[in-house]
Scaffold this motif. Structure first.
Motif, PDB file in Angstrom:
ATOM      1  N   ASP A   1      78.284 -20.740  12.353  1.00  0.00           N
ATOM      2  CA  ASP A   1      76.862 -20.861  12.007  1.00  0.00           C
ATOM      3  C   ASP A   1      76.033 -19.867  12.811  1.00  0.00           C
ATOM      4  OD1 ASP A   1      77.679 -22.915  10.419  1.00  0.00           O
ATOM      5  OD2 ASP A   1      76.587 -24.497  11.480  1.00  0.00           O
ATOM      6  N   LEU A   2      76.380 -19.743  14.116  1.00  0.00           N
ATOM      7  CA  LEU A   2      75.612 -18.845  14.986  1.00  0.00           C
ATOM      8  C   LEU A   2      75.750 -17.392  14.538  1.00  0.00           C
ATOM      9  CD1 LEU A   2      76.418 -20.406  18.482  1.00  0.00           C
ATOM     10  CD2 LEU A   2      74.334 -20.671  17.139  1.00  0.00           C
ATOM     11  N   CYS A   3      76.910 -17.065  13.993  1.00  0.00           N
ATOM     12  CA  CYS A   3      77.122 -15.697  13.506  1.00  0.00           C
ATOM     13  C   CYS A   3      76.203 -15.413  12.324  1.00  0.00           C
ATOM     14  CB  CYS A   3      78.587 -15.506  13.103  1.00  0.00           C
ATOM     15  SG  CYS A   3      78.978 -13.832  12.525  1.00  0.00           S
ATOM     16  N   TYR A   4      76.175 -16.331  11.339  1.00  0.00           N
ATOM     17  CA  TYR A   4      75.289 -16.147  10.188  1.00  0.00           C
ATOM     18  C   TYR A   4      73.826 -16.123  10.626  1.00  0.00           C
ATOM     19  CZ  TYR A   4      79.168 -16.964   6.938  1.00  0.00           C
ATOM     20  OH  TYR A   4      80.330 -16.856   6.220  1.00  0.00           O
ATOM     21  N   GLU A   5      73.498 -16.998  11.550  1.00  0.00           N
ATOM     22  CA  GLU A   5      72.111 -17.089  12.006  1.00  0.00           C
ATOM     23  C   GLU A   5      71.682 -15.828  12.736  1.00  0.00           C
ATOM     24  OE1 GLU A   5      69.278 -20.569  13.926  1.00  0.00           O
ATOM     25  OE2 GLU A   5      71.405 -20.522  14.423  1.00  0.00           O
ATOM     26  N   ALA A   6      72.644 -15.190  13.457  1.00  0.00           N
ATOM     27  CA  ALA A   6      72.317 -13.996  14.242  1.00  0.00           C
ATOM     28  C   ALA A   6      71.838 -12.844  13.378  1.00  0.00           C
ATOM     29  CB  ALA A   6      73.537 -13.557  15.050  1.00  0.00           C
ATOM     30  N   THR A   7      72.262 -12.820  12.104  1.00  0.00           N
ATOM     31  CA  THR A   7      71.863 -11.707  11.235  1.00  0.00           C
ATOM     32  C   THR A   7      70.389 -11.785  10.862  1.00  0.00           C
ATOM     33  OG1 THR A   7      72.371 -12.876   9.170  1.00  0.00           O
ATOM     34  CG2 THR A   7      74.178 -11.705  10.238  1.00  0.00           C
ATOM     35  N   GLY A   8      69.838 -13.007  10.806  1.00  0.00           N
ATOM     36  CA  GLY A   8      68.442 -13.165  10.411  1.00  0.00           C
ATOM     37  C   GLY A   8      68.198 -12.806   8.957  1.00  0.00           C
ATOM     38  N   LYS A   9      69.269 -12.718   8.165  1.00  0.00           N
ATOM     39  CA  LYS A   9      69.133 -12.296   6.767  1.00  0.00           C
ATOM     40  C   LYS A   9      69.191 -13.485   5.822  1.00  0.00           C
ATOM     41  CE  LYS A   9      71.071  -8.595   5.200  1.00  0.00           C
ATOM     42  NZ  LYS A   9      72.078  -7.586   4.794  1.00  0.00           N
ATOM     43  N   GLN A  10      68.647 -13.278   4.608  1.00  0.00           N
ATOM     44  CA  GLN A  10      68.756 -14.284   3.552  1.00  0.00           C
ATOM     45  C   GLN A  10      70.200 -14.308   3.079  1.00  0.00           C
ATOM     46  OE1 GLN A  10      65.715 -14.316   0.403  1.00  0.00           O
ATOM     47  NE2 GLN A  10      67.376 -14.354  -1.077  1.00  0.00           N
ATOM     48  N   LEU A  11      70.774 -15.503   3.015  1.00  0.00           N
ATOM     49  CA  LEU A  11      72.183 -15.639   2.675  1.00  0.00           C
ATOM     50  C   LEU A  11      72.357 -16.099   1.234  1.00  0.00           C
ATOM     51  CD1 LEU A  11      73.315 -17.505   5.915  1.00  0.00           C
ATOM     52  CD2 LEU A  11      73.389 -15.049   5.489  1.00  0.00           C
ATOM     53  N   ASN A  12      73.530 -15.835   0.681  1.00  0.00           N
ATOM     54  CA  ASN A  12      73.859 -16.344  -0.639  1.00  0.00           C
ATOM     55  C   ASN A  12      74.102 -17.845  -0.567  1.00  0.00           C
ATOM     56  OD1 ASN A  12      73.684 -13.807  -1.755  1.00  0.00           O
ATOM     57  ND2 ASN A  12      75.883 -13.413  -1.702  1.00  0.00           N
ATOM     58  N   GLY A  13      73.831 -18.529  -1.675  1.00  0.00           N
ATOM     59  CA  GLY A  13      73.990 -19.973  -1.701  1.00  0.00           C
ATOM     60  C   GLY A  13      75.406 -20.417  -1.397  1.00  0.00           C
ATOM     61  N   GLU A  14      76.407 -19.637  -1.834  1.00  0.00           N
ATOM     62  CA  GLU A  14      77.800 -19.998  -1.551  1.00  0.00           C
ATOM     63  C   GLU A  14      78.066 -20.025  -0.055  1.00  0.00           C
ATOM     64  OE1 GLU A  14      77.807 -17.846  -5.547  1.00  0.00           O
ATOM     65  OE2 GLU A  14      76.777 -17.700  -3.642  1.00  0.00           O
ATOM     66  N   ILE A  15      77.438 -19.122   0.688  1.00  0.00           N
ATOM     67  CA  ILE A  15      77.599 -19.116   2.141  1.00  0.00           C
ATOM     68  C   ILE A  15      76.877 -20.305   2.754  1.00  0.00           C
ATOM     69  CG2 ILE A  15      77.002 -17.857   4.246  1.00  0.00           C
ATOM     70  CD1 ILE A  15      77.489 -15.279   2.718  1.00  0.00           C
ATOM     71  N   CYS A  16      75.691 -20.612   2.209  1.00  0.00           N
ATOM     72  CA  CYS A  16      74.947 -21.775   2.716  1.00  0.00           C
ATOM     73  C   CYS A  16      75.803 -23.028   2.674  1.00  0.00           C
ATOM     74  CB  CYS A  16      73.676 -21.992   1.894  1.00  0.00           C
ATOM     75  SG  CYS A  16      72.533 -20.590   1.878  1.00  0.00           S
ATOM     76  N   ALA A  17      76.648 -23.123   1.639  1.00  0.00           N
ATOM     77  CA  ALA A  17      77.484 -24.309   1.474  1.00  0.00           C
ATOM     78  C   ALA A  17      78.523 -24.449   2.576  1.00  0.00           C
ATOM     79  CB  ALA A  17      78.170 -24.272   0.109  1.00  0.00           C
ATOM     80  N   THR A  18      78.819 -23.367   3.308  1.00  0.00           N
ATOM     81  CA  THR A  18      79.824 -23.418   4.380  1.00  0.00           C
ATOM     82  C   THR A  18      79.205 -23.701   5.739  1.00  0.00           C
ATOM     83  OG1 THR A  18      79.699 -21.037   4.906  1.00  0.00           O
ATOM     84  CG2 THR A  18      81.148 -21.692   3.093  1.00  0.00           C
ATOM     85  N   ILE A  19      77.900 -23.768   5.811  1.00  0.00           N
ATOM     86  CA  ILE A  19      77.205 -23.975   7.084  1.00  0.00           C
ATOM     87  C   ILE A  19      77.239 -25.452   7.469  1.00  0.00           C
ATOM     88  CG2 ILE A  19      74.939 -23.870   8.196  1.00  0.00           C
ATOM     89  CD1 ILE A  19      74.416 -21.335   6.542  1.00  0.00           C
ATOM     90  N   PHE A  20      77.469 -25.745   8.740  1.00  0.00           N
ATOM     91  CA  PHE A  20      77.598 -27.118   9.219  1.00  0.00           C
ATOM     92  C   PHE A  20      76.278 -27.705   9.702  1.00  0.00           C
ATOM     93  CE2 PHE A  20      81.921 -25.791   9.114  1.00  0.00           C
ATOM     94  CZ  PHE A  20      82.680 -26.933   8.934  1.00  0.00           C
ATOM     95  N   ASP A  21      75.452 -26.899  10.355  1.00  0.00           N
ATOM     96  CA  ASP A  21      74.189 -27.409  10.866  1.00  0.00           C
ATOM     97  C   ASP A  21      73.277 -27.797   9.694  1.00  0.00           C
ATOM     98  OD1 ASP A  21      72.239 -27.580  13.321  1.00  0.00           O
ATOM     99  OD2 ASP A  21      71.132 -26.519  11.742  1.00  0.00           O
ATOM    100  N   GLU A  22      72.820 -29.038   9.648  1.00  0.00           N
ATOM    101  CA  GLU A  22      72.077 -29.551   8.498  1.00  0.00           C
ATOM    102  C   GLU A  22      70.765 -28.819   8.264  1.00  0.00           C
ATOM    103  OE1 GLU A  22      71.639 -33.742   8.997  1.00  0.00           O
ATOM    104  OE2 GLU A  22      73.735 -34.186   8.518  1.00  0.00           O
ATOM    105  N   GLU A  23      69.988 -28.621   9.331  1.00  0.00           N
ATOM    106  CA  GLU A  23      68.695 -27.966   9.175  1.00  0.00           C
ATOM    107  C   GLU A  23      68.860 -26.522   8.717  1.00  0.00           C
ATOM    108  OE1 GLU A  23      64.612 -27.008  11.744  1.00  0.00           O
ATOM    109  OE2 GLU A  23      66.301 -28.044  12.683  1.00  0.00           O
ATOM    110  N   PHE A  24      69.807 -25.820   9.354  1.00  0.00           N
ATOM    111  CA  PHE A  24      70.058 -24.421   8.989  1.00  0.00           C
ATOM    112  C   PHE A  24      70.560 -24.335   7.551  1.00  0.00           C
ATOM    113  CE2 PHE A  24      72.964 -20.540   9.870  1.00  0.00           C
ATOM    114  CZ  PHE A  24      72.029 -19.687   9.309  1.00  0.00           C
ATOM    115  N   ARG A  25      71.432 -25.261   7.150  1.00  0.00           N
ATOM    116  CA  ARG A  25      71.980 -25.258   5.793  1.00  0.00           C
ATOM    117  C   ARG A  25      70.890 -25.522   4.752  1.00  0.00           C
ATOM    118  NH1 ARG A  25      76.309 -29.259   5.850  1.00  0.00           N
ATOM    119  NH2 ARG A  25      74.640 -30.793   5.624  1.00  0.00           N
ATOM    120  N   ALA A  26      70.047 -26.524   5.013  1.00  0.00           N
ATOM    121  CA  ALA A  26      68.981 -26.861   4.060  1.00  0.00           C
ATOM    122  C   ALA A  26      68.026 -25.686   3.875  1.00  0.00           C
ATOM    123  CB  ALA A  26      68.224 -28.095   4.544  1.00  0.00           C
ATOM    124  N   ASN A  27      67.648 -25.050   4.976  1.00  0.00           N
ATOM    125  CA  ASN A  27      66.747 -23.888   4.889  1.00  0.00           C
ATOM    126  C   ASN A  27      67.427 -22.708   4.208  1.00  0.00           C
ATOM    127  OD1 ASN A  27      64.559 -25.159   6.126  1.00  0.00           O
ATOM    128  ND2 ASN A  27      65.249 -24.596   8.176  1.00  0.00           N
TER     129      ASN A  27
END
Length: 698
Positions: free
Chosen positions: A220-246
């Motif tokens: 999650d921290l790796c994806y978050e470090a980019t600060g970029k808009q992610l594809n929905g398929e990637i969002c589905a792999t995120i564990f942190d609830e708040e980060f995933r919902a956003n």
């Protein structure tokens, strides 16, 4: 004899001391570094650095070699081998010359190669080291300094040093492939996260472990470090609830795979995932799985992303307005005017749909598929195509005077060529005086605020009128807060419009029952909002609404049972054949000046055989050639209209209100064609009458 021997011995010692002192062997020595780095006392050095005093390049090289040789010789003057070797090691470091390490006999050559190799950042020097541990220490240090991953690969015995080398190389070179070579997962994760933050790239983040720390899941921290808009398929792999919902909330890509949004434990992730997937996958039916207040946003996003007719059909009756908008978007997207016919309960939107496609396809014939009663819309359609294609020949297909010459003027403006007005060849317009060419020149002059253009006009009186109009255009500027009543009025300066500025809602009124009038407390400007909601007792029945009790009424809110019923709408079956079938005034295609514009007189007929009617609500509406409503009002015929009876109705205030008010609300185009429409409120029964006004507002 002994005395003589002692005397000779003493003399010998004295002689030896004198000899040593004169030879310099008793001179105090500086440190080895001082001796090899300070060349100011070098008698072999040139006096200055220019070519004239230092000789040629060959001599310089010889001097350098001589200086090094002298320094080496000086090392060998040390009193023991340890000091000699220490002197050579210092000299090798100062000169960054690993060949000096070969001359070492007692101390470690490896340490010498290590020091010189690190100073020169050359791994090849490390290769001369015999000790494996020292060699890899050298490679590690060189790798850290050069950030060269190939150097790190040669570190065999120490995994920790090799990983540290790879980590530094990957981080400094922003290379995720180098991070991949790190054995230790913790170090590898840190390397990936660092590279993600610096490159804003996340394609490799799926290689990061799911290890959890106090900061969170590493992937999650790796994806978050980019600060970029992610594809929905990637969002589905995120564990942190708040980060995933956003993440789902921001996702806008078309899904590549099926995502089951119901698997998430938190409501926000489920809703945002469903909204994203429904919006961009084309499965608009999923929007109805959301909470009620989120359905409309989901539908809007889906219509925007996938405007196709199949999607539109999935929209339920409760959102019929969005369904109509969806059909329009689908029709325009596919450039298929037939799809427009699916729009129900909103004839205006249906016409706009056809016009939009005609303009997109540049198909003038499609404009003429509009009914003859929609002459203003038809002319607008043709004009836009002509201006879009810069084809002034198409302007000749326009019927109404003002749209005709404006078409030529706008194309002339596009080419910055007023002479194109000569192509407006109509010598007689339907209503307006003067030719199409001269009207075009006047329009061009006013638009460019250039009086010289008026000199092209033949008739002197109209030429002066043109120049006066330009002068007025220069004085009457919209939104400058000034209304010079000597020159400006409501028709040419919005600052002169009553109700344009306001302090309260009471200051605003556009004489239209179809709008809600309010004062913006911030801008202090009146806001006129089209009424689209089905609100009872407001004297207006929007086209989307129906009469109370209609069995085909649409349920707008399942939870409250609200429908599109409106008490202001009347059951057309109760009205039977009540209609406006005959107009007294204004007469069809008649020409009037504003001063002589007659009051609206209509004949109301009850064509039923046995049903009387009373309290009949009807409306009158005036629109310009562009079909913009300028004035409208509702009335009630309170008397009883018996079967087969006719009633002549004169609306004494409607036209006078139009002259004094609506004409100044920014929609009046001056002289030109207008349409007045009468209709039974809540019914599709209407009667139209087209007439012409020959002058501008007084």
């Amino acid at each position: 004899m002994k005395k003589e021997q002692l005397l000779f011995a003493a003399l010998g010692i004295i002689f030896l001391v004198l000899l040593l002192s004169t030879s310099g062997c008793l001179t105090k020595k500086g440190s080895l570094q001082d001796r090899f780095t300070n060349n100011n006392n070098d008698t072999n050095a040139p006096a200055n650095g220019n070519a004239e005093n230092s000789g040629n390049a060959s001599n310089n090289n010889q001097e350098v070699i001589k200086n090094i040789d002298d320094k080496i010789d000086e090392c060998f003057l040390e009193s023991n081998d340890a000091k000699v070797d220490s002197c050579l090691i210092d000299l090798a470091k100062v000169e960054k010359n690993d060949s000096l390490c070969e001359k070492i006999t007692l101390l470690s050559k490896d340490r010498c190669y290590l020091d010189v190799g690190v100073l020169k950042k050359e791994e090849v020097i490390c290769g001369k080291i015999e000790s494996t541990s020292v060699k890899e220490e050298c490679l590690s240090e060189v790798g850290l300094k050069t950030n060269d991953a190939s150097t790190c690969a040669k570190i065999i015995s120490s995994q920790e040093k090799r990983d540290a080398c790879y980590y530094n190389s990957g981080r400094q070179n922003k290379n995720s492939e180098t991070c991949k070579k790190i054995f230790d997962s913790t170090t590898r994760d840190e390397c990936y996260i660092s590279v993600a933050g610096s490159t804003k790239e996340y394609s490799f983040c799926n290689s990061v472990s799911l290890r959890k720390t106090s900061e969170g899941i590493q992937r999650d921290l790796c994806y978050e470090a980019t600060g970029k808009q992610l594809n929905g398929e990637i969002c589905a792999t995120i564990f942190d609830e708040e980060f995933r919902a956003n993440c789902f909330k921001d996702a806008t890509n078309v899904p590549d795979i099926k995502i089951d949004c119901s698997v998430f434990s938190d409501t926000n992730s489920v809703n945002n995932c469903t909204s994203w997937y429904a919006s961009y996958s084309g499965d608009i039916s999923l929007c109805y799985d959301l909470e009620f207040d989120k359905i409309e946003t989901c539908l809007i996003n889906s219509i925007t992303a996938n405007p196709n007719i199949d999607n539109c059909k999935e929209i339920q009756n409760a959102h019929y307005k969005l369904r109509n908008e969806c059909y329009k978007a689908a029709a325009v997207s596919e450039l298929d005017e037939n799809i427009c016919q699916n729009i129900t309960g909103n004839s205006r939107l249906k016409k706009d749909c056809v016009i939009k496609i005609a303009i997109e396809k540049e198909d003038v014939d499609l404009c003429f598929e509009l009914s003859a009663a929609d002459i203003g819309d038809r002319d607008t359609c043709v004009s836009k195509i002509a201006e879009q294609t810069n084809d002034y020949i198409l302007c000749e297909k326009i019927s109404t005077d003002r749209t005709y010459y404006k078409c030529f003027a706008n194309i002339a403006l596009e080419f910055n060529a007023p002479e194109l007005c000569e192509k407006a060849e109509r010598t007689e317009l339907r209503v307006l005086p003067y030719t199409g060419t001269e009207q075009c020149y006047k329009e061009y002059a006013v638009q460019t605020e250039n009086k010289k253009i008026c000199d092209n006009i033949t008739f002197s009186s109209f030429m002066q009128e043109c120049k006066n109009a330009v002068e007025i255009a220069l004085i009457c500027q919209d939104f400058d807060g000034i209304c010079d009543k000597n020159y400006c009025d409501m028709s040419n300066d919005v600052d002169c419009i009553p109700g344009f500025t306001c302090t309260s809602n009471a200051d605003c009124g556009d004489n239209k029952v179809s709008t809600s009038d309010s004062c913006n407390s911030t801008t202090k400007l009146c806001v006129y909002t089209q009424i689209t909601e089905c609100i009872g007792e407001d004297r207006y029945c929007p086209t989307e609404c129906t009469y109370t009790g209609n069995p085909d009424a649409i349920i707008l809110n399942e939870s409250t049972g609200a429908t599109n019923e409106d008490s202001d709408c009347i059951d057309p079956t109760l009205l039977g054949n009540v209609s406006f079938t005959v107009w007294d005034t204004p007469e069809e295609n008649a020409v009037y000046s504003l001063a002589n514009l007659p009051e609206a007189k209509v004949i109301l007929i009850n064509a039923s055989d046995n049903t009387p009617f009373s309290d009949i609500s009807y409306f009158l509406r005036i629109a310009n050639a562009g079909n913009t409503t300028l004035q409208e009002a509702t009335f009630t015929y309170s008397e009883t209209l018996s079967p087969k009876e006719e009633a002549s109705i004169t609306n004494t205030s409607f036209m006078s209100a139009f002259i004094s008010n609506a004409c100044g609300y920014g929609n009046y185009d001056g002289a030109g064609d207008y349409t007045i429409k009468a209709g039974i409120t809540g019914s599709n029964t209407t009667s139209n009458r087209t007439f012409t006004i020959s002058d501008d507002c007084p």
